[in-house]
Scaffold this motif. Sequence first.
Motif, PDB file in Angstrom:
ATOM      1  N   VAL A  61      -8.452   4.560 -11.866  1.00 49.43           N
ATOM      2  CA  VAL A  61      -7.585   4.744 -11.590  1.00 49.43           C
ATOM      3  C   VAL A  61      -7.180   4.917  -9.928  1.00 49.43           C
ATOM      4  CG1 VAL A  61      -6.478   6.842 -10.615  1.00 49.43           C
ATOM      5  CG2 VAL A  61      -6.790   6.475 -13.075  1.00 49.43           C
ATOM      6  N   LYS A  62      -9.065   5.048  -8.910  1.00 47.60           N
ATOM      7  CA  LYS A  62      -8.353   5.178  -7.426  1.00 47.60           C
ATOM      8  C   LYS A  62      -8.070   3.886  -7.464  1.00 47.60           C
ATOM      9  CE  LYS A  62     -12.290   6.179  -4.468  1.00 47.60           C
ATOM     10  NZ  LYS A  62     -13.945   6.511  -3.977  1.00 47.60           N
ATOM     11  N   ALA A  63      -9.288   2.478  -7.857  1.00 52.19           N
ATOM     12  CA  ALA A  63      -8.788   1.288  -7.797  1.00 52.19           C
ATOM     13  C   ALA A  63      -7.044   1.054  -7.252  1.00 52.19           C
ATOM     14  CB  ALA A  63      -9.585   0.136  -7.908  1.00 52.19           C
ATOM     15  N   ALA A  64      -6.932   1.464  -8.716  1.00 54.01           N
ATOM     16  CA  ALA A  64      -4.760   0.764  -9.222  1.00 54.01           C
ATOM     17  C   ALA A  64      -4.184   1.357  -7.288  1.00 54.01           C
ATOM     18  CB  ALA A  64      -4.460   1.601 -10.591  1.00 54.01           C
TER      19      ALA A  64
ATOM     20  N   LYS B 297      -5.738   2.182  -4.793  1.00 57.59           N
ATOM     21  CA  LYS B 297      -5.950   1.617  -3.367  1.00 57.59           C
ATOM     22  C   LYS B 297      -4.374   0.210  -3.427  1.00 57.59           C
ATOM     23  CE  LYS B 297      -9.700   0.468  -0.922  1.00 57.59           C
ATOM     24  NZ  LYS B 297     -11.055  -0.163  -0.822  1.00 57.59           N
ATOM     25  N   ALA B 298      -5.236  -0.409  -4.499  1.00 60.23           N
ATOM     26  CA  ALA B 298      -4.074  -1.577  -5.199  1.00 60.23           C
ATOM     27  C   ALA B 298      -2.686  -1.714  -4.529  1.00 60.23           C
ATOM     28  CB  ALA B 298      -4.046  -2.164  -5.893  1.00 60.23           C
ATOM     29  N   ALA B 299      -2.014  -0.457  -5.018  1.00 56.55           N
ATOM     30  CA  ALA B 299      -0.751   0.141  -4.904  1.00 56.55           C
ATOM     31  C   ALA B 299      -0.630  -0.056  -3.122  1.00 56.55           C
ATOM     32  CB  ALA B 299      -0.173   1.083  -6.320  1.00 56.55           C
ATOM     33  N   LEU B 300      -0.829   0.887  -3.063  1.00 53.90           N
ATOM     34  CA  LEU B 300      -1.111   1.511  -1.237  1.00 53.90           C
ATOM     35  C   LEU B 300      -0.852   0.128  -0.391  1.00 53.90           C
ATOM     36  CD1 LEU B 300      -2.385   5.085  -1.092  1.00 53.90           C
ATOM     37  CD2 LEU B 300      -0.061   4.581  -0.591  1.00 53.90           C
ATOM     38  N   SER B 301      -1.691  -0.881  -0.966  1.00 52.79           N
ATOM     39  CA  SER B 301      -2.138  -1.644   0.211  1.00 52.79           C
ATOM     40  C   SER B 301      -0.284  -2.676   0.019  1.00 52.79           C
ATOM     41  CB  SER B 301      -3.555  -2.444  -0.142  1.00 52.79           C
ATOM     42  OG  SER B 301      -3.903  -3.944  -0.743  1.00 52.79           O
ATOM     43  N   GLU B 302      -0.669  -3.351  -1.398  1.00 50.57           N
ATOM     44  CA  GLU B 302       0.596  -3.678  -1.154  1.00 50.57           C
ATOM     45  C   GLU B 302       1.732  -4.020  -0.833  1.00 50.57           C
ATOM     46  OE1 GLU B 302       0.362  -5.534  -4.921  1.00 50.57           O
ATOM     47  OE2 GLU B 302       2.320  -6.993  -4.895  1.00 50.57           O
ATOM     48  N   TYR B 303       2.337  -2.460  -0.751  1.00 48.34           N
ATOM     49  CA  TYR B 303       3.742  -1.980  -0.581  1.00 48.34           C
ATOM     50  C   TYR B 303       3.105  -0.658   0.472  1.00 48.34           C
ATOM     51  CZ  TYR B 303       4.740  -3.492  -5.500  1.00 48.34           C
ATOM     52  OH  TYR B 303       4.961  -5.157  -5.824  1.00 48.34           O
ATOM     53  N   GLY B 304       1.936  -0.270   0.773  1.00 54.32           N
ATOM     54  CA  GLY B 304       1.957   0.399   1.949  1.00 54.32           C
ATOM     55  C   GLY B 304       2.177   2.152   2.146  1.00 54.32           C
ATOM     56  N   ARG B 305       3.028   2.473   0.612  1.00 57.98           N
ATOM     57  CA  ARG B 305       3.598   4.376   0.230  1.00 57.98           C
ATOM     58  C   ARG B 305       3.376   4.184  -0.999  1.00 57.98           C
ATOM     59  NH1 ARG B 305       7.350   6.531   3.637  1.00 57.98           N
ATOM     60  NH2 ARG B 305       7.554   7.147   2.383  1.00 57.98           N
ATOM     61  N   ILE B 306       3.016   5.680  -1.898  1.00 57.22           N
ATOM     62  CA  ILE B 306       3.417   5.708  -3.091  1.00 57.22           C
ATOM     63  C   ILE B 306       4.517   6.544  -3.129  1.00 57.22           C
ATOM     64  CG2 ILE B 306       2.607   6.081  -5.564  1.00 57.22           C
ATOM     65  CD1 ILE B 306      -0.037   4.978  -4.355  1.00 57.22           C
ATOM     66  N   ASP B 307       5.429   7.144  -3.042  1.00 60.58           N
ATOM     67  CA  ASP B 307       6.947   8.109  -2.951  1.00 60.58           C
ATOM     68  C   ASP B 307       6.439   8.619  -4.771  1.00 60.58           C
ATOM     69  OD1 ASP B 307       7.932   7.263  -0.325  1.00 60.58           O
ATOM     70  OD2 ASP B 307       8.253   5.921  -0.877  1.00 60.58           O
TER      71      ASP B 307
END
Length: 247
Positions: free
Chosen positions: A70-73, A75-85
């Motif tokens: 979960v932590k890695a996923a 992190k990957a989402a944040l690095s690709e899109y910059g934010r999680i809303d």
Amino acid sequence: MRFDQRTAVVTGGSRGIGRAICLELAAGGANVVLLYAGNEAAAEQTAAACRELGARATAIRCDVADAQAVKAAMKAALSEYGRIDILVNNAGVTRDNFLLMMRESDFDAVVDTNLKGAFLCIRHVVHAMMKQNYGRIVNVSSVTGLRGNAGQANYAASKAGVIGLTKAAARELAQRGITVNAVAPGFIATDMTAAMTEPAKEAALSQIPAGRMGHAHEVARAVAFLAGEDAAYITGQVLAIDGGMSM
Ligand code: NAP
């Protein structure tokens, strides 16, 4: 409902209700990161369908019960899109049996995925949401978490737990611009319910005032509302989407 510039993580996004949620958010302009357990073909198909709607979309294999994954996923989402809303904790499993015959491993597996998985996903997105001072978390509970159901002690406990998690998180995060709500679907046509026996399906149908099963998109539309800007003053709530089953 518009989600332009927003990024959504949807767990269990490859099939069923999660897939419908991905498509609803993508249609509104959100970037979609969908997590799935193992069905890569379905996950990639959902991501492609999101892209056809004009959204950016990424599928990541991630067992939500595994903290490191979960932590890695996230992190990957944040690095690709910059934010999680937006986080939609939708991944769920059943391993039904009557109490006397239920194996401890089946109890643990269901609670680990349905309840601990939701906790882990919240735990690993909340820091980013706090920094943004904005977040929408929607947890998928169940009518079974409200009423219980014979043969589903593990599932009912996990889904009732999701409601407690929702309310505690809502209280903790309300002043950070983050809302946390739950939906409690009733009897929805997906692979999960297709696996039920005919007598079990008939018994469920007989308890629904609306007299029919629900559709995944009917759950997805309610989730999209709770995930939207207009739901800013709604937190800690549980919305039943069940044709009246839980009344
Ligand atoms: P479904 O068709 O069986 O799909 C389950 C989804 O969860 C799939 O995307 C699956 O991924 C994913 N998943 C399962 N275990 C996972 C794990 N450990 N880590 C990550 N993803 C995992 O289920 P559904 O009917 O759409 O149900 C979605 C949610 O709604 C569940 O939480 C369920 O409990 C809840 N719900 C459903 C109903 C109903 O009547 N259908 C009613 C009330 C509540 P793979 O494709 O990779 O296997």
